[in-house]
Write an enzyme that holds these catalytic residues in place. Structure first.
Site, short mmCIF file in Angstrom:
data_model
loop_
_atom_site.label_atom_id
_atom_site.label_comp_id
_atom_site.label_asym_id
_atom_site.label_seq_id
_atom_site.Cartn_x
_atom_site.Cartn_y
_atom_site.Cartn_z
N CYS A 131 45.15 36.24 45.54
CA CYS A 131 43.76 36.59 45.23
C CYS A 131 43.01 35.48 44.48
O CYS A 131 41.85 35.17 44.79
CB CYS A 131 43.72 37.89 44.42
SG CYS A 131 44.95 37.95 43.10
N HIS A 239 38.47 39.00 39.32
CA HIS A 239 38.99 37.82 38.64
C HIS A 239 37.83 36.85 38.39
O HIS A 239 36.98 36.66 39.27
CB HIS A 239 40.02 37.08 39.51
CG HIS A 239 41.31 37.83 39.71
ND1 HIS A 239 41.65 38.97 39.01
CD2 HIS A 239 42.34 37.58 40.55
CE1 HIS A 239 42.84 39.38 39.41
NE2 HIS A 239 43.28 38.55 40.35
#
Ligand code: A2P
Length: 330
Positions: A131, A239
């Site tokens: 990710c 994130h």
């Protein structure tokens, strides 16, 4: 590949698996038959998808005896290690979200906006990158093409959803005053943990080395020097990353902003005078990668700083995998 494939979802009951179902529905992914698979624990459960009920099957060595064309795997590394080759040997094209196959030279590692051409040399398994890597390579790709990247320094601020249901539980409980540690070695509430995945002998974590190695593989250039510090922060979704880039050629900031804004999947949010920059809460639930705080690093020649935010479960996992499946049937 058929335009309307028979599709399997392995890990259909997990956090990424359920988001994959949501993304498949939102994007109206065409399919003939859909098979949902998970562990024995979930066998027999009913999942509703596009108004139809599907019964979850236990994943076994015979699961791919059926005529399945594409299987999206998100059931952890051990499951992928064992079952992806079984599926591939039966003619299934696997899109694997785990880290099990990413660095295998026979397995393409694909971000559709960056290196779609790599799916052509797949031998039955295509890997979905980590990710943190996916959201980083989107803005890096046009910079590398135009100015050639010499060096990258990654510093990440990663959400607990990246650790699955256990990470979310640790933060929820921690915020309520109960310091449970199901996912982490320390309480996550009120902390920043410079520790994602396990430590390696070189002093880095696996997550840090994934960012280093996967970036080189996706950009197809192992001459780029890269270092990373990855940190888990008490945030549920998305994130955030500080990315410091040293370029070979000189650049104009305005040109960089235009380049990033016109790259597919990238959105520039950069108006510091009005407090506009990418934020986790605003990126949650979206598929784009948001880039801001675009500024010169005056400490080196041709240095650039970026702040990059994306939803780690969507573009960082589920959406990217579904986009790869879309490339396969195109
Ligand atoms: P199950 O729900 O039956 O345990 P998460 O990352 O959110 O924890 O989800 C992991 C997903 O992978 C779940 O769907 C889980 O199914 C599935 N899974 C875990 N281990 C296996 C296994 N050995 N075989 C098949 N599916 C598995």
């Amino acid at each position: 590949m058929k335009k309307k494939p028979n599709l399997a979802l392995v890990g259909a009951t997990g956090l990424v698996g359920t988001t994959m179902l949501k993304v498949l529905e939102e994007r109206d992914f065409p399919f003939e038959n859909l098979y949902l698979m998970a562990s024995a624990k979930s066998a027999g459960k009913t999942v509703t998808f596009k108004g139809e009920n599907y019964i979850v099957e236990e994943l076994t060595e015979h699961s791919f005896d059926k005529p399945i064309d594409i299987a999206l795997f998100s059931a952890g590394g051990a499951t992928s290690e064992k079952y992806a080759p079984i599926a591939a040997s039966k003619g299934v094209t696997v899109v694997d979200n785990s880290s099990a196959w990413r660095m295998d030279p026979k397995v393409p590692l694909v971000v559709p906006e960056v290196n779609p051409q790599d799916i052509q040399w797949n031998q039955g398994i295509i890997a979905n990158p980590n990710c943190s890597t996916i959201q980083a390579v989107l803005p890096l790709k046009p910079l590398h093409d135009k100015y050639k990247i010499k060096r990258v320094i990654y510093s990440t601020y990663q959400a607990v959803s990246g650790s699955g249901a256990k990470g979310i539980e640790d933060l929820k409980q921690g915020l309520a005053g109960n310091d449970i540690m199901k996912a982490y070695s320390h309480p996550i509430a009120g902390n920043c943990l410079p520790h994602i995945d396990s430590f390696l002998e070189n002093g880095y974590t696996k997550e840090e080395m994934k960012m280093v190695n996967e970036t080189m593989k996706i950009l197809g250039d192992d001459s780029i020097r890269i270092t990373a510090t990855t940190v888990r922060v008490p945030i549920f979704d998305c994130h955030s990353e500080s990315i410091n880039v040293e370029l070979e050629k000189p650049f104009e900031l305005e040109e960089v902003k235009e380049l990033l804004a016109s790259f597919p999947g990238c959105v520039v949010l950069d108006d510091p005078a009005n407090n506009v920059y990418p934020l986790a809460r605003q990126a949650a639930g979206k598929d784009e990668v948001f880039v801001g705080r675009i500024r010169r690093d005056f400490s080196v020649e041709n240095g650039l700083n970026l702040w990059v935010v994306a939803d780690n479960i969507r573009k960082g996992a589920a959406t990217n995998a579904v986009q790869i499946a879309e490339l396969l049937i195109k």
